[in-house]
Design a protein around this motif. Structure first.
Motif, mmCIF file in Angstrom:
data_model
loop_
_atom_site.group_PDB
_atom_site.id
_atom_site.type_symbol
_atom_site.label_atom_id
_atom_site.label_comp_id
_atom_site.label_asym_id
_atom_site.label_seq_id
_atom_site.Cartn_x
_atom_site.Cartn_y
_atom_site.Cartn_z
ATOM 1 N N UNK A 113 0.861 -1.253 -0.068
ATOM 2 C CA UNK A 113 0.075 0.055 0.119
ATOM 3 C C UNK A 113 0.836 1.327 -0.132
ATOM 4 N N UNK A 114 0.385 2.315 -0.457
ATOM 5 C CA UNK A 114 1.040 3.717 -0.408
ATOM 6 C C UNK A 114 0.590 4.283 1.014
ATOM 7 N N UNK A 115 1.707 4.266 1.691
ATOM 8 C CA UNK A 115 1.506 4.780 3.178
ATOM 9 C C UNK A 115 2.750 6.130 3.329
ATOM 10 N N UNK A 116 2.196 7.457 3.746
ATOM 11 C CA UNK A 116 3.306 8.331 3.659
ATOM 12 C C UNK A 116 3.974 8.480 2.420
ATOM 13 N N UNK A 117 3.292 8.361 1.378
ATOM 14 C CA UNK A 117 3.743 8.711 0.012
ATOM 15 C C UNK A 117 4.882 7.546 -0.268
ATOM 16 N N UNK A 118 5.070 6.495 0.256
ATOM 17 C CA UNK A 118 5.677 5.395 0.090
ATOM 18 C C UNK A 118 5.038 4.346 0.003
ATOM 19 N N UNK A 119 5.749 3.138 -0.951
ATOM 20 C CA UNK A 119 5.162 1.856 -1.223
ATOM 21 C C UNK A 119 5.508 0.979 -0.299
ATOM 22 N N UNK A 134 12.049 -10.545 3.485
ATOM 23 C CA UNK A 134 10.982 -9.649 3.376
ATOM 24 C C UNK A 134 10.025 -9.451 4.797
ATOM 25 N N UNK A 135 10.056 -8.137 4.920
ATOM 26 C CA UNK A 135 9.273 -7.946 6.290
ATOM 27 C C UNK A 135 8.258 -6.920 6.167
ATOM 28 N N UNK A 136 7.064 -6.848 7.036
ATOM 29 C CA UNK A 136 6.272 -6.020 7.012
ATOM 30 C C UNK A 136 6.853 -4.500 7.409
ATOM 31 N N UNK A 137 6.422 -3.509 6.780
ATOM 32 C CA UNK A 137 7.277 -2.363 7.029
ATOM 33 C C UNK A 137 8.162 -1.838 5.973
ATOM 34 N N UNK A 138 8.684 -2.881 5.283
ATOM 35 C CA UNK A 138 9.760 -2.564 4.159
ATOM 36 C C UNK A 138 9.197 -1.770 3.349
ATOM 37 N N UNK A 139 10.075 -0.764 2.607
ATOM 38 C CA UNK A 139 9.636 -0.035 1.575
ATOM 39 C C UNK A 139 10.082 -0.393 0.275
ATOM 40 N N UNK A 140 9.393 -0.661 -0.675
ATOM 41 C CA UNK A 140 9.861 -1.026 -2.109
ATOM 42 C C UNK A 140 10.217 0.227 -2.721
ATOM 43 N N UNK A 141 11.546 0.039 -3.164
ATOM 44 C CA UNK A 141 12.448 1.212 -3.848
ATOM 45 C C UNK A 141 12.183 1.185 -5.340
ATOM 46 N N UNK A 142 12.554 -0.298 -5.804
ATOM 47 C CA UNK A 142 12.561 -0.192 -7.156
ATOM 48 C C UNK A 142 11.912 -1.855 -7.395
ATOM 49 N N UNK A 143 11.495 -2.036 -8.720
ATOM 50 C CA UNK A 143 10.934 -3.254 -9.249
ATOM 51 C C UNK A 143 11.713 -3.241 -10.809
ATOM 52 N N UNK A 144 12.262 -4.443 -10.564
ATOM 53 C CA UNK A 144 12.905 -4.630 -12.165
ATOM 54 C C UNK A 144 13.972 -3.649 -12.338
ATOM 55 N N UNK A 145 14.465 -2.952 -11.559
ATOM 56 C CA UNK A 145 15.442 -2.080 -11.707
ATOM 57 C C UNK A 145 14.952 -0.616 -12.198
ATOM 58 N N UNK A 169 -5.018 4.970 -6.785
ATOM 59 C CA UNK A 169 -3.713 4.766 -6.076
ATOM 60 C C UNK A 169 -3.931 3.309 -5.441
ATOM 61 N N UNK A 170 -5.007 2.940 -4.946
ATOM 62 C CA UNK A 170 -5.353 1.635 -4.414
ATOM 63 C C UNK A 170 -5.241 0.569 -5.144
ATOM 64 N N UNK A 171 -5.651 0.716 -6.503
ATOM 65 C CA UNK A 171 -5.485 -0.291 -7.346
ATOM 66 C C UNK A 171 -4.115 -0.581 -8.092
ATOM 67 N N UNK A 172 -3.406 0.670 -8.237
ATOM 68 C CA UNK A 172 -2.328 0.502 -8.727
ATOM 69 C C UNK A 172 -1.195 -0.204 -7.873
ATOM 70 N N UNK A 173 -1.348 0.210 -6.411
ATOM 71 C CA UNK A 173 -0.219 0.151 -5.708
ATOM 72 C C UNK A 173 -0.705 -1.237 -4.558
ATOM 73 N N UNK A 174 -1.822 -1.523 -4.703
ATOM 74 C CA UNK A 174 -2.319 -2.354 -3.721
ATOM 75 C C UNK A 174 -2.691 -3.676 -4.647
ATOM 76 N N UNK A 175 -3.704 -3.745 -5.235
ATOM 77 C CA UNK A 175 -4.203 -4.708 -6.052
ATOM 78 C C UNK A 175 -3.354 -5.197 -7.244
ATOM 79 N N UNK A 176 -2.886 -4.246 -7.952
ATOM 80 C CA UNK A 176 -2.203 -4.685 -9.250
ATOM 81 C C UNK A 176 -0.620 -4.386 -9.428
ATOM 82 N N UNK A 177 -0.017 -3.825 -8.544
ATOM 83 C CA UNK A 177 1.155 -3.410 -8.687
ATOM 84 C C UNK A 177 2.428 -4.856 -8.958
#
Length: 425
Positions: A113-119, A134-145, A169-177
């Motif tokens: 999810x997007x929280x505080x403008x972070x994924x 992987x742990x809950x609370x980690x921020x995803x910085x990059x996907x495939x470079x 935002x919900x669909x993009x970063x929660x359901x479908x990212x």
């Protein structure tokens, strides 16, 4: 009683499709037919057609050559999905053939999810991912470079159908990212709470190990405050599930109803709950739909509308729960769950706490497409009983509470904490 449909994409994320997948080929005539069918049904059935800020016919013409030149079924459906996204409606969607889901396409067992403008990673549903670090609370910085938001803008956003920013935002970063080809590995660059960066490769072939949340879940919190989580209005036995906990609800001093993860289903199920919370009748949503009369078109008349007065809903006749109630909402509160929130809000039964809902409900009509795909078109414009719009806006909470990265890491629920604080006053 009206019905609304649950978000099909969410269902497909959890359905294991066992049918054998075989290559699907469409000839040029089939491609054009599918495009034309989609264009036509939107033109005559889409309830928000009069609000489009572009020419639908011109978009159709522009896509004819595009569909003709598609090299495979995925490219073809992506052209239709991209076209559909321009309608900006959460209940108007194009779907790949059903056999693709779980066979050729799948999601990872990470929740984000997007929280505080972070994924942020908010859930891990397979232990293999935990063993990978992987742990809950980690921020995803990059996907495939690619920077995560650049990746989303390139591969996800062009196909997202949403009427509000929060739903998009919900669909993009929660359901479908992280949804995509099942054989494709995903390389994540993640950052932990100490700032350490780690690259981890994950697979879409992993199966969910964590159980799905129950449709109806009830427990008693501090100060004898009840907590009722309604996670779907899609279950065929919803009423009996609610009835099984209602006797315990009656013993509480106040009640929190959580629909933050409820993607909808049948509005009747939400109204069934509300019938137990009042001694007076209340109203469902107002609505209207397009009314096409060919002779009127020939005479040059403007489009007409058919509408009905909001439905008057009667309370139950047995014991009514008349103690304080608070409803928790989020951007994931969608469709029939929003109908529930509208009725609750309008009847002034209690406060809404959380964030604005997804802002999409209605009655879709579903059509088949060549190759086994399908699309749906929203035919009904719902409003508050007094005509106030919430589609394209979202049902607004009385008190806004947003999660933080810190609360996710510490497994604290700030929205529930706020509700408890108010109910204790």
């Amino acid at each position: 009683m009206k019905k609304t449909f649950f978000l099909i994409f969410v269902i497909l994320n959890f359905v294991q499709v066992n049918a054998q997948t075989k290559a699907i080929y469409l000839n040029e005539s089939e491609k054009i037919y599918g495009l034309s069918k989609f264009w036509s049904e939107v033109k005559y059935n889409f309830v928000y057609y009069d609000k489009l800020n572009f020419d639908w016919d011109s978009l159709y013409i522009a896509n004819i050559e595009k569909v003709k030149s598609t090299k495979d079924i995925v490219e073809y459906f992506n052209v239709l999905r991209s076209m559909c996204a321009k309608l900006k409606d959460g209940h108007t969607n194009v779907y790949f053939p059903l056999t693709f889901y779980g066979n050729e396409f799948s999601n990872t067992q990470l929740q984000t999810r997007v929280i505080e403008n972070k994924v942020i990673i908010t859930g891990i549903l397979n232990d293999t991912l935990k063993r990978q670090g992987l742990k809950i609370g980690m921020e995803i910085i990059k996907i495939n470079g690619l920077e995560v938001k650049e990746y989303a803008q390139k591969y996800i956003s062009p196909y997202v159908c949403a009427s509000t920013k929060q739903d998009s935002i919900n669909r993009t970063y929660n359901y479908e990212l992280l949804f995509g080809k099942i054989d494709e590995q995903i390389i994540l660059l993640v950052k932990d709470e100490k700032g350490k960066l780690t690259e981890i490769t994950i697979s879409r072939k992993l199966k969910r190990q964590s159980p799905l949340a129950p449709v109806v879940d009830f427990k008693i919190l501090e100060n004898n405050i009840g907590y009722l989580s309604l996670n779907s209005f899609e279950a065929s036995n919803f009423e009996s599930q609610f009835d099984s906990v209602y006797k315990n609800i009656l013993t509480t001093t106040a009640l929190i109803i959580d629909v933050r993860k409820n993607g909808g289903g049948s509005s009747d199920q939400g109204y069934y709950v509300l019938k137990h919370l009042t001694k007076s009748s209340f109203y469902g949503s107002g609505w209207r739909t397009r009314q096409y009369l060919p002779s009127f078109r020939a005479w040059g008349h403007n489009d007409s509308w058919f509408s009905e007065q909001p439905e008057k809903i009667l309370p139950i006749q047995n014991t009514v729960y008349d103690k304080p109630v608070i409803v928790l909402t989020s951007e994931r509160t969608f469709s029939a769950a929003e109908d529930f929130c509208v009725a609750f809000d309008y009847m002034k039964r209690g406060k809404l706490i959380g964030t604005a809902t997804g802002g999409s409900t209605g009655q879709p009509i579903v059509f088949d497409l060549p190759g086994g795909g399908m699309f749906r078109v929203c035919t009904k414009n719902d409003t508050y009983p007094d005509g106030k719009e919430f589609v394209g806006v979202g049902v607004q909470p009385d008190i806004v509470v947003e999660e933080t990265v810190k609360s996710i890491i510490e497994n604290k629920d700030l929205t529930i904490e706020k509700a408890l604080e108010i109910l204790k006053q």
